[in-house]
Write a protein that holds these residues in place. Structure first.
Motif, PDB file in Angstrom:
ATOM      1  N   GLU A 218      37.438  -6.644  65.965  1.00 38.42           N
ATOM      2  CA  GLU A 218      37.747  -6.713  67.391  1.00 38.42           C
ATOM      3  C   GLU A 218      38.203  -5.370  67.914  1.00 38.42           C
ATOM      4  O   GLU A 218      37.824  -4.951  69.018  1.00 38.42           O
ATOM      5  CB  GLU A 218      38.837  -7.761  67.638  1.00 38.42           C
ATOM      6  CG  GLU A 218      39.261  -7.850  69.096  1.00 38.42           C
ATOM      7  CD  GLU A 218      40.666  -8.406  69.300  1.00 38.42           C
ATOM      8  OE1 GLU A 218      41.218  -8.225  70.417  1.00 38.42           O
ATOM      9  OE2 GLU A 218      41.217  -9.004  68.367  1.00 38.42           O
ATOM     10  N   VAL A 219      39.021  -4.665  67.138  1.00 38.18           N
ATOM     11  CA  VAL A 219      39.551  -3.377  67.573  1.00 38.18           C
ATOM     12  C   VAL A 219      38.420  -2.380  67.822  1.00 38.18           C
ATOM     13  O   VAL A 219      38.454  -1.620  68.807  1.00 38.18           O
ATOM     14  CB  VAL A 219      40.543  -2.833  66.525  1.00 38.18           C
ATOM     15  CG1 VAL A 219      40.977  -1.411  66.868  1.00 38.18           C
ATOM     16  CG2 VAL A 219      41.755  -3.749  66.414  1.00 38.18           C
ATOM     17  N   LEU A 220      37.405  -2.382  66.969  1.00 41.40           N
ATOM     18  CA  LEU A 220      36.265  -1.487  67.170  1.00 41.40           C
ATOM     19  C   LEU A 220      35.575  -1.767  68.500  1.00 41.40           C
ATOM     20  O   LEU A 220      35.169  -0.842  69.219  1.00 41.40           O
ATOM     21  CB  LEU A 220      35.268  -1.635  66.024  1.00 41.40           C
ATOM     22  CG  LEU A 220      35.747  -1.259  64.622  1.00 41.40           C
ATOM     23  CD1 LEU A 220      34.633  -1.474  63.605  1.00 41.40           C
ATOM     24  CD2 LEU A 220      36.227   0.178  64.567  1.00 41.40           C
ATOM     25  N   LEU A 221      35.459  -3.036  68.838  1.00 38.36           N
ATOM     26  CA  LEU A 221      34.833  -3.404  70.106  1.00 38.36           C
ATOM     27  C   LEU A 221      35.720  -3.036  71.290  1.00 38.36           C
ATOM     28  O   LEU A 221      35.224  -2.597  72.340  1.00 38.36           O
ATOM     29  CB  LEU A 221      34.539  -4.902  70.113  1.00 38.36           C
ATOM     30  CG  LEU A 221      33.495  -5.358  69.091  1.00 38.36           C
ATOM     31  CD1 LEU A 221      33.545  -6.867  68.912  1.00 38.36           C
ATOM     32  CD2 LEU A 221      32.099  -4.916  69.496  1.00 38.36           C
ATOM     33  N   ASN A 222      37.036  -3.226  71.140  1.00 41.30           N
ATOM     34  CA  ASN A 222      37.965  -2.806  72.192  1.00 41.30           C
ATOM     35  C   ASN A 222      37.823  -1.309  72.456  1.00 41.30           C
ATOM     36  O   ASN A 222      37.778  -0.856  73.608  1.00 41.30           O
ATOM     37  CB  ASN A 222      39.409  -3.114  71.784  1.00 41.30           C
ATOM     38  CG  ASN A 222      39.678  -4.594  71.619  1.00 41.30           C
ATOM     39  OD1 ASN A 222      38.920  -5.444  72.076  1.00 41.30           O
ATOM     40  ND2 ASN A 222      40.774  -4.916  70.950  1.00 41.30           N
ATOM     41  N   TYR A 223      37.775  -0.552  71.383  1.00 38.12           N
ATOM     42  CA  TYR A 223      37.676   0.910  71.489  1.00 38.12           C
ATOM     43  C   TYR A 223      36.379   1.318  72.180  1.00 38.12           C
ATOM     44  O   TYR A 223      36.384   2.166  73.093  1.00 38.12           O
ATOM     45  CB  TYR A 223      37.758   1.514  70.085  1.00 38.12           C
ATOM     46  CG  TYR A 223      37.685   3.024  70.042  1.00 38.12           C
ATOM     47  CD1 TYR A 223      38.813   3.791  70.331  1.00 38.12           C
ATOM     48  CD2 TYR A 223      36.511   3.677  69.685  1.00 38.12           C
ATOM     49  CE1 TYR A 223      38.761   5.186  70.271  1.00 38.12           C
ATOM     50  CE2 TYR A 223      36.449   5.063  69.628  1.00 38.12           C
ATOM     51  CZ  TYR A 223      37.574   5.812  69.921  1.00 38.12           C
ATOM     52  OH  TYR A 223      37.526   7.189  69.868  1.00 38.12           O
ATOM     53  N   ALA A 224      35.279   0.718  71.766  1.00 34.56           N
ATOM     54  CA  ALA A 224      33.982   1.061  72.351  1.00 34.56           C
ATOM     55  C   ALA A 224      33.986   0.786  73.856  1.00 34.56           C
ATOM     56  O   ALA A 224      33.514   1.609  74.659  1.00 34.56           O
ATOM     57  CB  ALA A 224      32.873   0.266  71.665  1.00 34.56           C
ATOM     58  N   GLU A 225      34.513  -0.359  74.246  1.00 31.09           N
ATOM     59  CA  GLU A 225      34.500  -0.714  75.661  1.00 31.09           C
ATOM     60  C   GLU A 225      35.433   0.186  76.473  1.00 31.09           C
ATOM     61  O   GLU A 225      35.087   0.603  77.596  1.00 31.09           O
ATOM     62  CB  GLU A 225      34.889  -2.187  75.824  1.00 31.09           C
ATOM     63  CG  GLU A 225      34.643  -2.738  77.201  1.00 31.09           C
ATOM     64  CD  GLU A 225      34.911  -4.226  77.320  1.00 31.09           C
ATOM     65  OE1 GLU A 225      35.127  -4.689  78.458  1.00 31.09           O
ATOM     66  OE2 GLU A 225      34.917  -4.926  76.282  1.00 31.09           O
ATOM     67  N   ALA A 226      36.606   0.468  75.917  1.00 33.80           N
ATOM     68  CA  ALA A 226      37.538   1.348  76.628  1.00 33.80           C
ATOM     69  C   ALA A 226      36.964   2.751  76.781  1.00 33.80           C
ATOM     70  O   ALA A 226      37.137   3.390  77.831  1.00 33.80           O
ATOM     71  CB  ALA A 226      38.882   1.391  75.892  1.00 33.80           C
ATOM     72  N   LYS A 227      36.269   3.227  75.764  1.00 31.98           N
ATOM     73  CA  LYS A 227      35.638   4.549  75.862  1.00 31.98           C
ATOM     74  C   LYS A 227      34.573   4.557  76.951  1.00 31.98           C
ATOM     75  O   LYS A 227      34.414   5.541  77.685  1.00 31.98           O
ATOM     76  CB  LYS A 227      35.050   4.949  74.514  1.00 31.98           C
ATOM     77  CG  LYS A 227      36.075   5.223  73.435  1.00 31.98           C
ATOM     78  CD  LYS A 227      36.859   6.526  73.679  1.00 31.98           C
ATOM     79  CE  LYS A 227      36.095   7.733  73.198  1.00 31.98           C
ATOM     80  NZ  LYS A 227      36.933   8.967  73.290  1.00 31.98           N
ATOM     81  N   TYR A 228      33.832   3.456  77.065  1.00 26.49           N
ATOM     82  CA  TYR A 228      32.848   3.390  78.145  1.00 26.49           C
ATOM     83  C   TYR A 228      33.549   3.453  79.497  1.00 26.49           C
ATOM     84  O   TYR A 228      33.112   4.176  80.409  1.00 26.49           O
ATOM     85  CB  TYR A 228      32.012   2.109  78.062  1.00 26.49           C
ATOM     86  CG  TYR A 228      31.096   1.985  79.261  1.00 26.49           C
ATOM     87  CD1 TYR A 228      29.843   2.581  79.264  1.00 26.49           C
ATOM     88  CD2 TYR A 228      31.525   1.336  80.427  1.00 26.49           C
ATOM     89  CE1 TYR A 228      29.031   2.534  80.391  1.00 26.49           C
ATOM     90  CE2 TYR A 228      30.725   1.284  81.551  1.00 26.49           C
ATOM     91  CZ  TYR A 228      29.479   1.881  81.524  1.00 26.49           C
ATOM     92  OH  TYR A 228      28.688   1.845  82.645  1.00 26.49           O
TER      93      TYR A 228
END
Length: 627
Positions: free
Chosen positions: A459-469
Motif C-alpha cells: 500500500e505504501v508504494l501505491l501511496n508514494y506513487a500517487e503522491a508523486k503524481y
C-alpha cells in the motif's frame, strides 16, 4: 496482534468506553480507577492492549477482521460500495440505487473510543515513568486517536476535536459547533509527526505500534487528506502530499523486499512475512465467531465481481484489453477461459478462474483435458486432507475448489445453486470472489488462524506513487520503484512505461482523468482489491459517480450455462433483455441505476450526522450538504 488483557482494567472498574458511545456521553467517574491503573510502564501497556480493538471496530468500514456468518461479505463492503465488487443478492449497490436512509443514531458518529485514548493521555504526566517512557505512551495514544479521527474525518468532514477528558466545564466543546475539517486534520498530522519522532522504534515487542507503523498511518492519512482537499477544492493540500512522500520513503528504505506470493498475504500466518508492517493476529484457541475464510467455501458467500471490473485488469503486455494484442476473448471463443488468459495474475487470485474436473462420489476427482490451464498457472497443489482446517499453511488457492467438508466443486464458473448437484461457491455472474479462500484454515468451529494485514509496504508504494503524481513528479524512475516493483512481485505483467501512456492508451478510461493518473489508480484498485480501500478512494478522488453508476452485469455465457432462471442484459437499455430466444450474452445482475432514475448523489460524499445527536446539540447544524 498481542493478546488484549482486560483483567486488570475490569478489576479496578476502568473499562474502555463502548465504541458506539454517543459524543454526549462525556462525563465519567475517573476517581480511584485512574489512580490504580495508571502508575507505571506495564500498567499503561496493559491498558493500551484494549486500544488495539480499533482495528476490528464495527464503526470502521475499512477493518481487518469481522465476525459471524456473513463475515466475509462485511470484509468486502467498502469495495462493494465503491462499485468494484457486488453482492449476488441484496438489491444492488445501495449508493447506486439511493437506498441510504436517514439515520437517528450511529452511522459511525462515535466518540467513546476517543475518550478512552484521552483517559490514558491525561494520566501520563501523573505517572512515575521517566520522560522517555512518557513520550512513548503519549505517542501510542496519539497514534490511536489519529487512527480513529482519520475515520471520523473521512465520514463527516467537520467533527468536534476533543484532545482531553471532557468535564462539566467543557460546555463550549460539548455543546459547541463542529471543528473545521482542516483544523482537525492538521491536528491529526501534527500528532502523528510527534509520535513518529518520540515512539520507541521497536514499540512494545513484535507486532505492536512502533515507528514504522506510525509512518504507515501518515502515508495513508496524508494521501487521503491531500487528495480530498485537492479534488474537493478545499486547498492547502501540498503539505499532505509532502508528508506522504517523506514518510513513505522512510518505509520503502525499511522494507526493501516484497513477499513473493500476493495471495498469501490474506490467507496465511503473517509473522515474519516480508513487507508486513502490522497485522491482526488470530489464535484459534482465543477467537470465537470468526468465520471470514470459512464463508468463502460455503453457499453463504455472495460477493462477486462485475464484468466491467474484470475488464479493467491489464493483459500480460501491460496494456488494457481494448488495445492489447494479448487479449484472447472473442478471438477464438467467448468463454471465461479466454477472458482470463494472458491477464494480470492478481485477477486469478481475486476471482476464481475457470476449470473442470470429473467428480467422483468418494470425494476424489480427475482432470479434464483442456480444462486445467489455470490450475497449472497458479502452481497450486491438490489437497486431500478434507475439512477440519488441517492443511498446510500457505496452500491457500487449492484446486478443485471444495466446501468446508471437502465436497468437490467440479467446475468454475458455477452459475446457480445445485448446478451439477452442488450448492456452494455459487456466482450468478460467473465471477466468484475468493480473495480469502483457503483450505488449511477451515474455521470449522468459527475459529481461525490466518492473520489479516493492517499495514503493508504494498500500500505504501501505491501511496508514494500517487503522491508523486500529485506533486508533478511521477516518471519512469518512480514507476520502477513502486508500480513496476509490485507487478514483478506476482502480477507477471509488463512494466509500466510512463512515456507510452497517452490519451489513446485505454479507450475505456474516464476521459476526465489524466491517462497516467488513471493507470496509477488502476494499479491501486487491483493491488488492494478486497482490502477495504475502494469506497474511501472513489470519494477522495471525487469519482464515485463514475464507478458507482456503472451497470453491474456478469460474464458472457450461454443460456444452457445459466439455466432457464437466468437472463441476459441489454447494455443499450441497461435492463434485462426481453428476447426469450436469446442464446448467449452478458448475464443480467442489476439494472443500470441511471436508466431507472437512480444513481450516486453528491450528498453521499459525506455521511449524515445522526438526528439524535443534533437534537442533543443543535449547534452541530447545519448537517452535511444534502442531508
Amino acid at each position: 496482534m498481542k493478546k488484549i488483557v482486560y483483567t486488570a482494567l475490569v478489576a479496578t472498574g476502568l473499562t474502555l468506553s463502548a465504541c458506539n458511545d454517543s459524543f454526549m456521553e462525556r462525563y465519567s467517574d475517573t476517581s480511584l480507577t485512574e489512580n490504580t491503573v495508571f502508575g507505571n510502564y506495564n500498567t499503561f501497556k496493559t491498558y493500551a492492549w484494549g486500544l488495539y480493538d480499533v482495528f476490528t471496530n464495527g464503526n470502521i468500514l475499512r477493518r481487518v477482521g469481522s465476525d459471524g456468518a456473513y463475515a466475509s461479505s462485511r470484509t468486502y463492503f467498502s469495495d462493494v460500495y465503491a462499485g468494484y465488487l457486488m453482492q449476488r443478492q441484496g438489491g444492488g449497490n445501495p449508493y447506486a440505487f439511493q437506498n441510504i436512509s436517514n439515520v437517528a443514531s450511529g452511522n459511525g458518529w462515535s466518540f467513546g473510543y476517543i475518550r478512552s485514548v484521552n483517559v490514558m493521555l491525561a494520566n501520563i504526566d501523573k505517572s512515575t515513568m521517566n520522560e522517555t517512557d512518557k513520550e512513548h505512551w503519549r505517542s501510542v495514544g496519539y497514534f490511536f486517536r489519529a487512527y480513529f479521527y482519520a475515520e471520523l474525518i473521512a465520514r463527516f468532514g467537520d467533527v468536534p476535536w476533543i484532545d482531553h477528558i471532557l468535564t462539566e466545564d467543557d460546555t463550549e466543546i460539548a455543546y459547541g459547533k463542529r471543528t473545521p475539517r482542516k483544523t482537525v486534520a492538521d491536528n491529526v498530522l501534527n500528532d502523528l509527526v510527534y509520535a513518529e519522532e518520540h515512539i520507541k522504534s521497536a514499540g512494545d515487542g513484535d507486532n505492536t505500534i512502533n515507528t514504522n507503523v506510525v509512518r504507515a498511518l501518515i502515508s495513508r492519512f496524508a494521501l487521503f487528506e491531500g487528495t480530498w482537499r485537492r479534488y474537493h477544492n478545499l486547498g492547502d493540500e501540498e503539505k499532505y502530499f509532502d508528508a506522504c512522500i517523506k514518510y513513505s520513503e522512510k518505509l520503502m528504505q525499511a522494507y526493501p523486499d516484497l513477499h513473493d506470493n500476493w495471495g498469501e498475504m490474506l490467507t496465511s500466518n503473517l509473522a515474519g512475512m516480508k513487507g508486513i508492517i502490522l497485522y491482526k493476529e488470530y489464535v484459534p484457541s482465543e477467537v470465537n465467531n470468526y468465520a471470514m475464510h470459512l464463508v468463502e467455501r460455503t453457499s453463504t458467500h455472495n460477493i462477486e465481481m462485475p464484468q466491467h471490473i474484470v475488464d479493467m485488469y491489464l493483459c500480460s503486455d501491460g496494456n488494457p484489453i481494448g488495445t492489447s494484442e494479448k487479449y484472447e476473448w472473442g478471438k477464438t471463443d467467448k468463454t471465461m477461459y479466454s477472458t482470463f488468459r494472458n491477464r494480470d495474475r492478481r485477477l486469478l487470485e481475486t476471482v476464481a478462474p475457470p476449470y473442470e474436473v470429473v467428480n467422483h462420489a468418494n470425494k476424489s476427482w480427475e482432470y479434464v483435458d483442456g480444462k486445467r490451464e489455470y490450475m497449472d498457472i497458479l502452481g497450486v497443489t491438490t489437497y486431500t486432507g478434507y475439512g477440519g482446517g488441517n492443511g498446510e499453511a500457505g496452500k491457500h488457492k487449492v484446486f478443485p475448489m471444495m466446501n468446508w467438508s471437502g465436497n468437490i466443486l467440479p467446475a468454475v464458473p458455477h452459475f446457480f445453486t445445485n448446478q451439477g448437484g452442488v450448492g456452494f461457491c455459487v456466482a450468478k455472474s460467473g465471477n466468484y470472489v475468493w480473495r480469502l479462500y483457503n483450505v488449511w484454515d477451515c474455521s470449522l468451529e468459527n475459529k481461525a488462524e490466518a492473520d489479516m494485514p493492517i499495514f503493508k509496504i504494498d500500500e505504501v508504494l501505491l501511496n508514494y506513487a500517487e503522491a508523486k503524481y500529485e506533486k508533478g513528479e511521477f516518471n519512469n524512475e518512480v514507476a520502477d520503484i513502486t508500480i513496476n516493483k509490485l507487478r514483478r512481485q506476482f502480477a507477471k505483467i509488463a512494466d509500466m512505461d510512463v512515456n507510452a501512456i497517452n490519451n489513446s492508451f485505454d479507450p475505456n478510461r474516464d476521459p476526465d482523468v489524466n491517462p497516467v493518473l488513471w493507470e496509477i489508480r488502476r494499479e491501486r484498485m487491483v493491488e488492494l482489491m478486497g482490502e477495504g480501500f475502494g469506497f474511501y478512494d472513489v470519494r477522495r478522488w471525487k469519482k464515485a459517480e463514475w464507478f458507482i453508476n456503472k451497470v453491474a452485469y456478469g460474464q458472457w455465457a450461454t443460456k444452457e450455462q445459466i439455466g432457464e432462471g437466468g437472463t441476459f442484459i441489454n447494455l443499450e437499455t441497461g435492463l434485462a433483455t426481453t428476447d426469450k430466444e436469446q442464446k448467449e450474452g452478458y448475464i443480467y445482475m442489476y439494472n443500470d441505476p441511471t436508466k431507472v432514475g437512480k444513481g450516486w448523489l453528491d450528498k453521499y460524499y459525506l455521511y449524515q450526522i445522526p438526528t439524535n445527536e443534533i437534537a442533543l446539540n443543535p449547534n452541530l447544524l447545519p448537517n452535511n450538504p444534502g442531508w
